[in-house]
Enzyme design. Structure first.
Site, PDB file in Angstrom:
ATOM      1  N   SER A  17       2.059  20.474  15.582  1.00  0.00           N
ATOM      2  CA  SER A  17       1.555  21.524  16.454  1.00  0.00           C
ATOM      3  C   SER A  17       0.823  22.652  15.727  1.00  0.00           C
ATOM      4  CB  SER A  17       2.722  22.119  17.233  1.00  0.00           C
ATOM      5  OG  SER A  17       3.655  22.717  16.344  1.00  0.00           O
ATOM      6  N   LYS A  76      -0.280  30.720  12.677  1.00  0.00           N
ATOM      7  CA  LYS A  76       0.011  29.940  13.890  1.00  0.00           C
ATOM      8  C   LYS A  76       0.540  30.877  14.975  1.00  0.00           C
ATOM      9  CE  LYS A  76       2.847  25.934  15.285  1.00  0.00           C
ATOM     10  NZ  LYS A  76       3.740  24.870  14.762  1.00  0.00           N
ATOM     11  N   SER A  92       5.290  19.287  12.169  1.00  0.00           N
ATOM     12  CA  SER A  92       4.147  20.044  12.696  1.00  0.00           C
ATOM     13  C   SER A  92       3.280  20.759  11.667  1.00  0.00           C
ATOM     14  CB  SER A  92       4.635  21.068  13.725  1.00  0.00           C
ATOM     15  OG  SER A  92       5.022  20.417  14.903  1.00  0.00           O
TER      16      SER A  92
END
Lengths: 467, 68
Positions: A155, A80, A179
């Site tokens: 996210s 990420k 997330s």
């Protein structure tokens, strides 16, 4: 060779060791998959195919020479893009940090490299892990491979979408209000928010210091355990690797007699779930009972209490991180991040302390359930994934969830697929463990996975995904 | 709970960031975003339990107490 993209990391490792295929052959399959589908999936922000081929070639030569660096030797992992990888920009999906080249690896990246893993590239997130999905950022939002035009959750969006599309077998995400578990739920993969600080946060761009968690994502529970074997940290010093029995040693395992508390109030009373989500939860309870689990209904404090605490703490801590940039360069933020982050300026110190006091009560309320139960079971997303291009609808769907309670309390929580909706979108559930109880948690998750076989389902990736 | 315009202005007049001028540029550039953030903050605080006495337990948790 093209089916290699759906292998789990454990299967890939077996393939390497039995000389069925080499790390270079495997990387080439993944790069082909990425080249074909990523132009519309929008998973990758940064990837260097030449460097990856070089690293895969070296990993193969080491295997041929009998050198195995660790349990993830030659296994590619997506990261990420709020986690530092030395020499690569950590953009946080923001115009503000486009040139923010990391000087050194985050602690989790160091551990992955020591285990022999290959860092595949940086993947899409919401801006600063809060402002998305959004189209006013330097990179487009990731798409959901199960259904074009639908959001993959966030996210850790790129992690979930890329795993579901067969672009990589493992990923590292972060979870402040859900997330990791949100994209895992939306994309039909597995994601673990470990016990607070079990995986070090050093080198991860913060959103909320006391709610942030770093964690693994994969397509199988066994792969989550493999990644946790490498990433888990014993004690507060991130250089102390976990020295207990490997998490993956317990899988698959017998769950006969395991006591499970089924939290019904989240999805029946506090925030009524979509009927397909509720039906899938009942089916999951039946499947776990068939495996020998002893399941009883329980009630915990309302979802709204956890959400209130999470919001106050998150926004106060996030404002403390972003205040200077927001006041001096607000135009570099996307609108969604800007609006969400500014609200912390209008919360008081008294409210923050009150939220933390309420947090302690909520931690105690969840801990008390573990006197009678080994594992808790509850809803995850209350609806299948929403459309990507209707941002207000997407935000409303994203808010209907029961993930934030376990950021507030710090208990480990895993997201698992519980079936497909009639529209072909993944449904999900959560299992919750005791603090540092990841071994039992993974054992129950693996039993459920083995019983249902949902992990064998993949999106069709028909021609519409090819530009 | 929605804040009225008057409440918002009161919040701005008493907020140290406005008093110090630190918020001026942000507010000039994005007044609507600031107004929405003020409304959101009001909603957040209204949803938080308010039933503690000063000497009530619990005190805020230490990080080491948070499920670790």
């Amino acid at each position: 060779m093209m089916d290699l993209q759906w292998l789990s990391a454990s299967e890939v490792m077996q393939g390497y060791l039995s000389r069925k295929f080499s790390p270079l052959e495997y990387i080439n399959v993944l790069l082909q998959q990425i080249e074909t589908y990523d132009p519309l999936l929008h998973v990758f922000i940064n990837i260097d195919p030449d460097l990856l081929r070089l690293q895969a070639r070296i990993a193969g030569e080491e295997l041929d020479a009998g050198l195995i660096r660790g349990p993830l030797h030659g296994i590619p992992i997506a990261i990420k893009d709020i986690i530092d990888v030395a020499g690569v920009p950590t953009t946080c999906h923001s115009a503000l940090l486009l040139n923010n080249v990391a000087k050194k690896d985050a602690a989790i990246i160091t551990r992955l490299r020591q285990s022999g893993a290959i860092i595949l590239g940086k993947v899409a997130t919401w801006e600063f892990a809060i402002g998305g999905p959004s189209y006013d950022l330097p990179f487009p939002p990731a798409n959901n491979p199960w259904k074009k035009g639908h959001q993959p959750g966030g996210s850790s969006s790129g992690c979930g979408a890329g795993l579901a599309a067969g672009l990589f077998p493992l990923a590292i995400g972060t979870d402040t209000g859900g997330s990791i578990r949100h994209p895992a739920a939306s994309c039909g993969v597995v994601g673990l928010k470990p016990t607070y600080d079990l995986i070090p946060r050093d080198g991860v761009f913060p959103l909320s210091y006391t709610l942030d968690h770093t964690g693994p994502m994969a397509r199988t529970v066994k792969d989550l355990a493999l990644l946790l074997d490498v990433a888990a940290c014993h004690g507060p010093n991130p250089s102390n690797a976990y020295r207990g029995t490997p998490y993956s040693d317990h899988l698959p395992g017998n769950i006969k007699g395991v006591r499970i508390g089924y939290i019904r109030n989240f999805h029946e009373r506090d925030m009524p779930a979509h009927p397909e989500v509720a039906d899938a939860l009942e089916s999951a309870v039946s499947a776990l009972r068939d495996c020998g689990a002893d399941i009883h209904d329980i009630t915990v404090p309302p979802l709204q209490d956890f959400a209130a605490v999470n919001r106050i703490i998150l926004h106060c801590e996030a404002w403390s991180i972003h205040r200077k940039w927001l006041c001096s360069r607000p135009e570099l933020y996307g609108q969604k991040s800007r609006r969400r982050l500014i609200s912390g300026a209008f919360l008081s110190g008294e409210q923050y302390v009150r939220a933390q006091r309420r947090r302690k009560q909520l931690i105690e309320a969840i801990n008390s359930k573990f006197c009678d139960f080994d594992i808790l079971l509850c809803s995850n997303a209350m609806d299948p994934a929403g459309p990507l291009n209707e941002i207000s609808t997407a935000s409303a769907v994203n808010a209907r969830q029961s993930r934030t309670p376990f950021n507030v309390t710090g208990h480990p929580a895993i997201s698992l697929m519980s079936g497909l909706s009639k529209d072909g979108l993944p449904l999900s559930l959560q299992l919750i463990g005791k603090p540092l109880g990841e071994k039992v948690l993974l054992r129950v998750a693996a039993a459920y996975e083995a019983a249902t076989q949902f992990h064998m389902l993949h999106p069709s990736l028909s021609d519409e995904w090819q530009p | 709970m929605k804040k009225t315009k008057a409440n918002m202005h009161e919040n701005m007049n008493t907020n140290s960031l406005f008093i110090s001028g630190e918020m001026n540029y942000l507010y000039q550039k994005f007044p609507e975003d600031v107004d929405i953030a003020i409304q959101d903050a009001a909603q957040f605080s209204a949803s938080l339990a308010d039933n503690f006495d000063p000497t009530d337990e619990p005190s805020p948790p230490l990080i080491t107490e948070m499920a670790r």
